[in-house]
Enzyme design. Structure first.
Site, mmCIF file in Angstrom:
data_model
loop_
_atom_site.group_PDB
_atom_site.id
_atom_site.type_symbol
_atom_site.label_atom_id
_atom_site.label_comp_id
_atom_site.label_asym_id
_atom_site.label_seq_id
_atom_site.Cartn_x
_atom_site.Cartn_y
_atom_site.Cartn_z
ATOM 1 N N HIS A 90 0.879 -1.183 0.000
ATOM 2 C CA HIS A 90 0.000 0.000 0.000
ATOM 3 C C HIS A 90 0.917 1.233 0.000
ATOM 4 C CE1 HIS A 90 -3.231 2.700 1.622
ATOM 5 N NE2 HIS A 90 -4.009 1.883 0.940
ATOM 6 N N ASP A 96 -10.735 -3.017 2.392
ATOM 7 C CA ASP A 96 -9.991 -2.065 1.565
ATOM 8 C C ASP A 96 -10.517 -2.059 0.131
ATOM 9 O OD1 ASP A 96 -7.708 -0.194 1.272
ATOM 10 O OD2 ASP A 96 -7.034 -1.728 -0.150
#
Ligand SMILES: NC(=O)c1ccc[n+]([C@@H]2O[C@H](COP(=O)([O-])OP(=O)(O)OC[C@H]3O[C@@H](n4cnc5c(N)ncnc54)[C@H](OP(=O)(O)O)[C@@H]3O)[C@@H](O)[C@H]2O)c1
Length: 479
Positions: free
Chosen positions: A232, A393
């Site tokens: 990420h 997510d």
């Protein structure tokens, strides 16, 4: 007045029962005696003792009170009819003549019940006594019946209301009579301790809701090596996914209060956490209860003592959210277009472990539908039981895809108005994420993002998702 009325109606019931027995051709005597008084019991039973072959022990009293407030005299009052009472009736009868010994015990003894520690103990003693009496009285069937709550007797209207609130069904008198009679059938002969009626415990373990501020710590050093963080990256720098912070808020409250946390509102990002080597080693998740809700602030403290706010949210108390209507008109999985390009063209920045968006099934401003495969869920035990940051997510990724496609901007999640978990999001299998704008015309991008099973059953919903967009982000995403 209540006691007087009970005595009058009790007297009537006794007379009616005796009349019914006589009409049916039986001979019955009703002896009123305090069975905790050994001498009085022996005297009352003396004329009948040689004809008695069965004993049903049903005497009992309640004196409910939390254990800290129990008085010795009340405990004695609860113990006496069950224990001393059984002993004196047994002592008054010749044991060798007994063919049936039936004891009225309670699920309160079997499972425990709030305020009934003495009553539970007394009933549990009946259970263990029954087990040993099977050996002491080989000629008798000895059974301790652990009754669930009846809709009569010692279950007062107040207690009844509590059971109804907890969804515990009560045994109606005809059903109880049927269960009692059924207990004498040959196939029940081996029952020594048995539960009759609903097997629902009368009360469950409750942890008191915290009333003062509580803090838990989350190690960022441990998280730094997980795929949720290493995959990420924005502009090559790992950044904590907002989905992890949402999981921290839900998880911290769930663990503190001992209840499943499935609803949250007003999640906002104040300052994201970057893993560039200069940041803090840990975060503090600070929970402040108020009016049945818990506000959660995620903060870090720098070495010089400066407190940095990172995220905030309010976790809602109470039961699961109202059931959500299943989504209809969804395209079938497997169609549409491959979504892999979204991770290459500056729309999304996520690395391989987080690339769960697989296909774009419907590509309209009013409704973007993406097919997903679950991705890394290694945020660890900090998450709540129905929440995992990896799949969650994907809902935020889908919001970014919508903003990129229909507002021509790369963006990052800034706030989530509401999170509702309708089913575990922890291992959903193939699922769909549906993004719909709250308003189609406005310049702002407030979105409703729903995760659902391919048949439309809603798993989780994020409402009022706000995305902050900036022209320079697209370049950073591909960096
Ligand atoms: N109701 C339920 O939901 C429930 C559930 C599980 C188990 N049980 C068990 O079932 C049994 C009956 O309960 P219930 O609901 O019918 O209660 P209840 O209406 O209060 O009846 C209890 C009976 O016990 C008698 N008793 C109390 N102390 C006595 C003593 N020292 N000597 C002689 N008799 C005495 C009472 O007589 P007086 O009226 O003369 O005081 C009364 O008839 C109890 O053992 C209870 O523990 C009840």
């Amino acid at each position: 007045m209540g006691r007087l009325a009970a005595d009058v109606t009790g007297g009537r019931e006794i007379r009616a029962t005796l009349d019914a027995l006589r009409t049916a051709g039986s001979e019955a005597a009703y002896l009123a005696v305090d069975i905790t008084d050994q001498a009085a019991t022996t005297a009352a039973l003396a004329p009948h003792r040689d004809r008695v072959t069965g004993l049903v022990h049903g005497a009992g009293v309640l004196a409910d009170q939390l254990i800290a407030h129990k008085k010795a005299s009340e405990i004695e009052r609860v113990f006496a009819p069950k224990l001393a009472g059984l002993r004196s009736v047994l002592a008054a009868l010749p044991a060798e003549r007994l063919r049936h010994v039936v004891l009225f015990s309670s699920v309160a003894g079997f499972f425990g019940n709030q305020g009934q520690s003495d009553y539970a103990m007394a009933n549990e003693v009946l259970n263990t006594w029954a087990a040993s009496a099977r050996r002491m009285l080989p000629g008798a069937r000895v059974t301790s019946l652990n009754w669930g709550a009846w809709d009569s007797g010692m279950v007062s209207p107040q207690i009844k209301a509590v059971f109804e609130e907890r969804g515990i069904p009560l045994i109606q008198a005809p059903e109880g009579a049927r269960l009692f009679a059924g207990q004498f059938a040959p196939e029940r002969a081996a029952d020594t301790v048995t539960v009759l009626g609903p097997t629902t415990p009368l009360s469950s373990r409750e942890r008191p809701a915290p009333t003062s501020v509580a803090t838990v710590r989350r190690s960022l050093t441990e998280l730094a090596g997980t795929l949720l963080v290493t995959d990420h990256r924005i502009d090559s720098v790992p950044v904590l996914p907002a989905a992890v912070a949402i999981g921290w808020a839900l998880g911290a409250v769930e663990h503190a209060e001992g209840r499943r946390a499935v609803r949250l509102r007003d999640f906002s990002v104040h300052k994201g956490i970057v893993f560039d080597g200069t940041g803090p080693d840990e975060c503090r998740v600070v929970m402040t209860p108020a009016d049945g809700e818990v506000t959660v602030a995620v903060r870090s403290v720098t070495k010089d003592g400066t407190v940095r706010p990172h995220y905030a949210a309010t976790v809602l108390a109470g039961p699961a959210p109202a059931p959500a209507a299943p989504l209809t008109g969804l395209p079938a999985p497997g169609g549409g277009a491959d979504a892999a390009g979204l991770y290459e063209d500056g729309t999304l920045f996520h690395g391989p472990a987080l690339r769960g968006l697989r296909r774009v099934l419907a590509d309209e401003e009013a409704r973007l539908v993406l097919e997903c495969e679950p991705v890394a869920t290694d945020a660890g035990p900090a998450d709540a039981s129905w929440y995992a940051a990896g799949p969650a997510d994907l809902l935020l990724q889908a919001a970014l895809v919508w903003v990129r496609r229909f507002r021509s901007a790369a963006g990052l999640p800034l706030a989530v108005g509401g999170v509702e978990l309708h089913a575990p999001l922890t291992s959903p299998g193939t699922f769909l994420v549906v993004v719909e704008p709250v308003r189609r015309d406005g310049p702002d991008s407030r979105l409703t993002v729903t995760a659902c099973a391919p048949d439309g059953r809603v798993l989780a919903r994020f409402t009022d998702v706000s995305v902050v967009s900036a022209p320079q982000l697209a370049a950073k995403f591909t960096g």
